[in-house]
Design a protein around this motif. Structure first.
Motif, mmCIF file in Angstrom:
data_model
loop_
_atom_site.group_PDB
_atom_site.id
_atom_site.type_symbol
_atom_site.label_atom_id
_atom_site.label_comp_id
_atom_site.label_asym_id
_atom_site.label_seq_id
_atom_site.Cartn_x
_atom_site.Cartn_y
_atom_site.Cartn_z
ATOM 1 N N GLN A 55 0.842 -1.087 0.068
ATOM 2 C CA GLN A 55 0.199 -0.017 0.089
ATOM 3 C C GLN A 55 0.819 1.222 0.086
ATOM 4 O OE1 GLN A 55 -2.206 1.047 3.681
ATOM 5 N NE2 GLN A 55 -1.124 -0.747 4.802
ATOM 6 N N GLN A 100 -6.207 -6.023 8.182
ATOM 7 C CA GLN A 100 -5.843 -6.345 7.001
ATOM 8 C C GLN A 100 -5.776 -7.785 6.592
ATOM 9 O OE1 GLN A 100 -2.306 -8.816 7.563
ATOM 10 N NE2 GLN A 100 -2.620 -7.644 5.566
ATOM 11 N N GLY A 102 -4.323 -10.320 2.922
ATOM 12 C CA GLY A 102 -3.893 -10.129 1.812
ATOM 13 C C GLY A 102 -3.099 -11.202 1.318
ATOM 14 N N PHE A 123 -3.443 -9.175 -4.038
ATOM 15 C CA PHE A 123 -4.589 -8.520 -3.685
ATOM 16 C C PHE A 123 -4.598 -8.566 -2.227
ATOM 17 C CE2 PHE A 123 -8.762 -9.393 -1.767
ATOM 18 C CZ PHE A 123 -9.290 -8.331 -2.336
ATOM 19 N N SER A 124 -5.236 -7.204 -2.043
ATOM 20 C CA SER A 124 -5.095 -7.055 -0.369
ATOM 21 C C SER A 124 -6.309 -6.252 0.228
ATOM 22 C CB SER A 124 -3.804 -6.440 0.253
ATOM 23 O OG SER A 124 -3.735 -5.060 -0.356
ATOM 24 N N TYR A 125 -6.723 -6.393 1.356
ATOM 25 C CA TYR A 125 -7.766 -5.457 1.918
ATOM 26 C C TYR A 125 -6.865 -4.623 3.211
ATOM 27 C CZ TYR A 125 -10.813 -3.693 5.469
ATOM 28 O OH TYR A 125 -11.112 -2.736 6.746
ATOM 29 N N ASN A 126 -6.833 -3.215 3.248
ATOM 30 C CA ASN A 126 -6.254 -2.510 4.200
ATOM 31 C C ASN A 126 -7.377 -1.475 4.913
ATOM 32 O OD1 ASN A 126 -3.182 -3.228 4.661
ATOM 33 N ND2 ASN A 126 -3.747 -3.438 2.564
ATOM 34 N N LYS A 232 -9.464 0.195 1.554
ATOM 35 C CA LYS A 232 -9.295 0.166 0.222
ATOM 36 C C LYS A 232 -9.021 -1.368 0.035
ATOM 37 C CE LYS A 232 -4.525 1.641 0.099
ATOM 38 N NZ LYS A 232 -3.411 2.273 -0.184
ATOM 39 N N TYR A 233 -9.390 -1.857 -1.168
ATOM 40 C CA TYR A 233 -9.087 -3.134 -2.043
ATOM 41 C C TYR A 233 -8.133 -2.943 -3.145
ATOM 42 C CZ TYR A 233 -13.422 -4.531 0.582
ATOM 43 O OH TYR A 233 -14.173 -4.873 1.603
ATOM 44 N N THR A 234 -6.937 -3.414 -2.824
ATOM 45 C CA THR A 234 -5.931 -3.133 -3.759
ATOM 46 C C THR A 234 -5.757 -4.408 -4.851
ATOM 47 O OG1 THR A 234 -4.972 -1.686 -2.476
ATOM 48 C CG2 THR A 234 -3.414 -2.621 -4.132
ATOM 49 N N ASN A 252 -6.539 0.826 -6.729
ATOM 50 C CA ASN A 252 -7.248 0.852 -5.402
ATOM 51 C C ASN A 252 -8.417 1.065 -5.546
ATOM 52 O OD1 ASN A 252 -4.589 0.473 -4.020
ATOM 53 N ND2 ASN A 252 -4.114 2.749 -4.537
ATOM 54 N N HIS A 254 -11.616 2.348 -3.030
ATOM 55 C CA HIS A 254 -11.563 2.880 -1.583
ATOM 56 C C HIS A 254 -13.202 2.740 -1.477
ATOM 57 C CE1 HIS A 254 -7.676 4.804 -1.690
ATOM 58 N NE2 HIS A 254 -7.756 4.720 -2.823
#
Length: 496
Positions: A55, A100, A102, A123-126, A232-234, A252, A254
């Motif tokens: 991120q 988080q 991912g 892929f990640s969620y933060n 945000k999902y990245t 991203n 959001h």
């Protein structure tokens, strides 16, 4: 009773709630992520190799040697010391949530002549902000909340504030929202509950109003509770060119979910209106998009440099508002306007400022590392891009400024155990730092590597001083707030 829904057709009425404070909320992120990332103060721009580092610099994924998954749990406690009207109050809150999650997937090439020796997908969620908080103030003041309603009322014809035959107060409140403005609604709230009165009540064209709240010493209390979060999902793609250069791209998506409930109480011993209870419940939701470009270069075997460009975040936001007002006059005469009308405002667009980041790190073989990040954002470039927000945008341009963030972190390894520490400082985005001071934080943590699995823990302490303004007009007295935030993060990661 079912809530009556009023759809506001005038964009001018939607600017009631949004100001610089809200714009800043949409534009800032806290240091959240894995325990390793947080323990080192978020100084990962030139390091990579951590899911949360993506991120900060999308090239971080290209540092990974193996497929990796991580997930983190976060316990946050907040304590606020608030000073207002000669009194000091303390309030606290806590929250436990998923911080988080991912994964990164690594694809290596066996072709030595290929441009990219390695490709990565991630892929990640933060969670970028935790809005669960509350603060409470109480004290004596020489100004009354009546000034809030009086300021909105001046210039409004009395005819607009007078119900027609067979029209209920809720009906008129809804009509004013649909056909007039938020300010006219506030004027009606004050007039209907006898806080203000027309200077000439016999003239429906009257546009001047006086206060029915008498006296010069008011006992007041104000409770503000906020809930929700932003995140945000990245989607990430990275690659390694040769053995020295790592590049990456983030897309991203959001989201914003914010709710603010305020309860204001006022008491005085004078004649006229001597007790006021004013409640507001605001819900804000939003979604948006941004992208990031980044690179990490290995200058030597140990020394690394990183660079990241963060685009602005383009967001679409919606607001909903419920209000309730109750007063008590001399003789215990009670007036209540609890319309149950849910004000739904038109969606509006907002653009946060972009960011430039530079970073450097030195890795001491397998024994440890030290890392430093610097980032720059010009908050005067925040902008409400929908029509009707010209005043807010002018305030942003004149009151906001550029701000830098400095992060430093280090790690020392003893066999399978890692000891970590970090520090960061975020400069105030205001020209006048009394509105919001610099945010400082320090952290430490430890981790243990079991081989394919690692378990990490971190503690982070954040301190910030700010001013709280109760209302945008009339009762604009400020409270001084000192916040102390404690984060406890536990991360489990393993190779896939």
């Amino acid at each position: 009773m079912k809530k009556i829904i009023a759809l506001f057709l005038l964009m001018s009425s939607s600017v009631f709630a949004q100001d610089i404070t809200d714009a800043l909320r949409f534009s800032t992120n806290s240091i959240n992520g894995t325990a390793r990332y947080t323990a080192m103060g978020g100084a990962f721009g030139a390091l990579g190799g951590d899911v949360s580092a993506i991120q900060i610099n999308p090239a971080s994924s290209a540092i990974f040697l193996n497929n990796k998954f991580s997930s983190s749990l976060d316990l946050t406690t907040i304590s606020n010391d608030s000073f207002y009207g000669g009194r000091l109050n303390n309030s606290s809150s806590s929250d436990f949530d998923l911080n988080q999650i991912g994964a990164v997937f690594v694809f290596t090439s066996n072709n030595e002549s290929a441009l990219f020796q390695k490709l990565t997908l991630g892929f990640s969620y933060n969670r970028t902000n935790n809005f669960n908080d509350q603060y409470f103030v109480s004290g004596n003041n020489d100004a009354s909340i009546s000034e809030y309603f009086s300021n909105f009322a001046q210039g409004v014809p009395l005819d607009l504030l007078t119900p027609r035959a067979g029209e209920s107060p809720a009906d008129l409140y809804r009509f004013l929202g649909e056909n007039q403005s938020f300010g006219t609604q506030q004027a009606f709230l004050g007039y209907e509950t006898y806080i203000i009165d027309a200077l000439d009540s016999s003239d429906l064209n009257n546009t001047e109003y006086i206060s029915n709240v008498l006296g010069s010493d008011f006992s007041q209390s104000y409770l503000e509770e906020t809930r929700g979060n932003s995140g945000k999902y990245t989607f990430n793609a990275g690659g390694m060119i040769g053995q020295k250069l790592h590049l990456g791209l983030n897309l991203n998506f959001h989201f914003l979910d914010y709710r603010r409930t305020t309860q204001f109480d006022e008491f005085n011993s004078g004649s006229g209106v001597n007790t006021i209870f004013f409640d507001n419940d605001l819900a804000t939701r939003g979604s948006g998009f941004s992208f990031q470009l980044g690179g990490i270069a290995k200058i030597t075997e140990g020394w690394r440099l990183g660079f990241t460009y963060d685009s602005p975040t383009w967001m679409t936001i919606s607001d909903e508002l419920l209000q309730r007002l109750e007063t008590v006059r001399s003789g215990n005469n009670v007036a209540i306007l609890d319309s149950k009308v849910l004000n739904i405002y038109p969606d509006y667009d907002f653009k946060s400022p972009g960011r430039l980041s530079l970073s450097t790190a030195y890795v001491f073989g397998g024994s440890g590392l030290i890392s430093f990040d610097y980032s720059y954002r010009d908050f005067s470039n925040m902008e409400f891009t929908s029509g009707g927000f010209e005043g807010q945008n002018q305030d942003i341009s004149s009151l906001m400024t550029s701000a830098s963030t400095f992060n430093i972190g280090g790690e020392y390894r003893i066999q399978n155990t890692s000891l970590r520490a970090g520090y960061f400082i975020k400069e105030s985005p205001y020209e006048n730092e009394s509105f919001l001071g610099d945010t400082t934080g320090y952290s430490f943590g430890l981790g243990y590597n079991f081989g394919n699995t690692a378990l990490d823990f971190s503690y982070q302490r954040i301190e910030q001083n700010r001013q709280g303004i109760l209302y945008s007009t009339g009762l604009t007295q400020e409270s001084e707030i000192q916040s102390f935030i404690n984060n406890y993060i536990l991360t489990l990661s393993f190779n896939l």
